[in-house]
Design an enzyme around this catalytic site. Structure first.
Site, PDB file in Angstrom:
ATOM      1  N   THR A 197       1.093  -1.349   0.021  1.00 20.97           N
ATOM      2  CA  THR A 197      -0.003   0.450   0.213  1.00 20.97           C
ATOM      3  C   THR A 197       1.138   1.125  -0.107  1.00 20.97           C
ATOM      4  OG1 THR A 197      -1.792   0.555   0.870  1.00 20.97           O
ATOM      5  CG2 THR A 197      -0.398   0.109   2.417  1.00 20.97           C
ATOM      6  N   THR A 410       1.385  23.094  -5.724  1.00 22.27           N
ATOM      7  CA  THR A 410       1.128  23.867  -5.617  1.00 22.27           C
ATOM      8  C   THR A 410       0.182  24.394  -4.304  1.00 22.27           C
ATOM      9  OG1 THR A 410      -0.755  24.079  -7.177  1.00 22.27           O
ATOM     10  CG2 THR A 410       1.164  24.890  -8.125  1.00 22.27           C
TER      11      THR A 410
END
Length: 410
Positions: A197, A410
């Site tokens: 995972t 961002t």
């Protein structure tokens, strides 16, 4: 005070953690890789521990995975795992590998242990170099302890876009000794594992050899971590690490031990809970989807069909919209390549029959829609061609998933 819930063969420790097993400590600090949250953590065992691991099968395995594999190959023992978030240290070439080795060596020096007894893990943005000045300073700040606050500090340090921490802990009696298994994980997006995972760490004070532990982890992974999907993307950094330090004092565990089934059940319970928590906390998700497939010819086919359904973008969006569009489930079964006889398939939303005998069934759209508005949804599919079963877990697909990933850097 630990709250304990009894089950038939194992005991769930409600607020247990990776430091609940004897001889394990943890810590997490803010090194400055993120604006304000913890971003560097460690799990430490008082003694070298037998270990096991599974890794992503991506062609672009990140530098930390290569360093960890080298450590484990050296002796099959680990005593510390150092983890950073915010930066995956993936696709960073020779510099990235050098930085991961430095993380290993600095951690080893901090605890005065062998460098190959240290595993390294990273998670975050791909293709950016680590800010090693901050990493060095962060490692020097680590002071692992055994209390719950220390475990929380570690769990917070490994998160990226996760909204919640993932943890699980179970206890089982082996040779009249209490054996505990604790786990912590992170993962929210880029979850479609193949052999692992995003990141999961399991500690246990059981005495068990590395070969038996590896065999158990590999088998458990196939029906837990490998059966979750959020967005169909496999990470460069996927890894599950297990440490077993033997501090419980039980007789060595292996498949011939009379209490092996109980230990296996507890280990599976920790893994399944962590996997489901990751699926439920998918980026932008509002609900957990569980798909259970029965009547398959093989377990593998049952697992494949379940994962195809829960991974279908059309199924995920229908669940988000509370639309009982069972045709999307049929489509996912149809392209699964499993053995199927259309006239034998049954489809249910828990106890609401949607499709059987190759025919749509009359059901209340309003009742089905209300069911799909719950925070946990279960889809049942009976293939009617065999006796095997399998499960998979995922989440709905929402507008917020796009928002989160459109501006991830961002």
């Amino acid at each position: 005070m630990l709250q304990i819930k009894e089950t038939s063969a194992i005991t769930k420790i409600e607020n247990g953690s990776i430091v609940t097993p004897k001889g394990f400590l943890a810590d997490g600090v803010h090194a400055g890789l993120r604006y304000s949250k913890n971003d560097l953590g460690v799990i430490y065992s008082e003694v070298p521990a037998n270990c096991a691991a599974v890794y992503t099968q991506s062609h672009f395995q990140a530098a930390p995975l290569k360093v960890t594999q080298e450590s484990i190959a050296k002796s099959g023992l680990l005593q510390a795992i150092v983890v950073n978030s915010a930066n995956a240290n993936a696709c960073t070439g020779e510099q990235g590998l050098k930085d991961a080795f430095e993380m290993r060596e600095r951690t080893a020096n901090l605890f005065n242990i062998e460098k190959h007894h240290v595993a390294v893990a990273s998670t975050g943005v791909i293709g950016e170099f680590l800010k090693m000045d901050k990493i060095r300073n962060g490692i020097d700040q680590l002071k692992p302890e055994t209390n719950e606050e220390a475990a929380i500090d570690f769990q917070q340090a490994i998160l990226t876009t996760d909204l919640v921490m993932k943890t699980s802990c179970y206890e089982v009696v082996i040779n009249d000794k209490k054996v505990t298994i604790g786990g912590a994980a992170k993962g929210s997006g880029m979850i479609h594992p193949n052999m692992a995972t995003m990141l999961a760490f399991v500690t246990t004070d059981a005495k068990i050899d590395s070969a038996s532990l590896q065999s158990l982890l590999s088998a458990t992974t196939d029906k837990t971590y490998n059966q979750i999907t959020v967005d169909g993307d496999t990470s460069t950094n996927d890894m599950v690490l297990v440490m077993a330090n033997g501090q419980a004092g039980n007789e060595p565990l292996n498949e011939s031990h009379p209490n092996w089934p109980e230990f296996k059940a507890a280990f599976n319970a920790v893994s399944e809970e962590l996997a489901k928590q990751i699926a439920k906390d998918g980026e932008g998700a509002t609900k957990l989807i569980e798909v259970e497939v029965t009547g398959a010819k093989t377990k593998q086919e049952a697992n494949v069909v379940a994962k195809k359904i829960v991974g279908s973008s059309l199924v995920k969006t229908a669940v988000y919209g509370a639309d009982a569009n069972w045709g999307r489930i049929i489509c996912a079964v149809g392209y699964s390549e499993a053995a199927v006889e259309p006239e034998k398939i049954d489809i249910y939303l828990e106890d609401i029959c949607l499709f059987t005998n190759n025919s749509p069934q009359a059901f209340s759209e309003e009742t089905a829609s209300e069911y799909l508005k719950r925070d946990q949804v279960k889809i049942l599919v009976n293939l009617g061609v065999g006796e095997e079963a399998g499960k998979a877990w995922g989440c709905d697909l929402t507008y917020d998933y796009v928002k989160i990933n459109a501006s991830y850097r961002t």
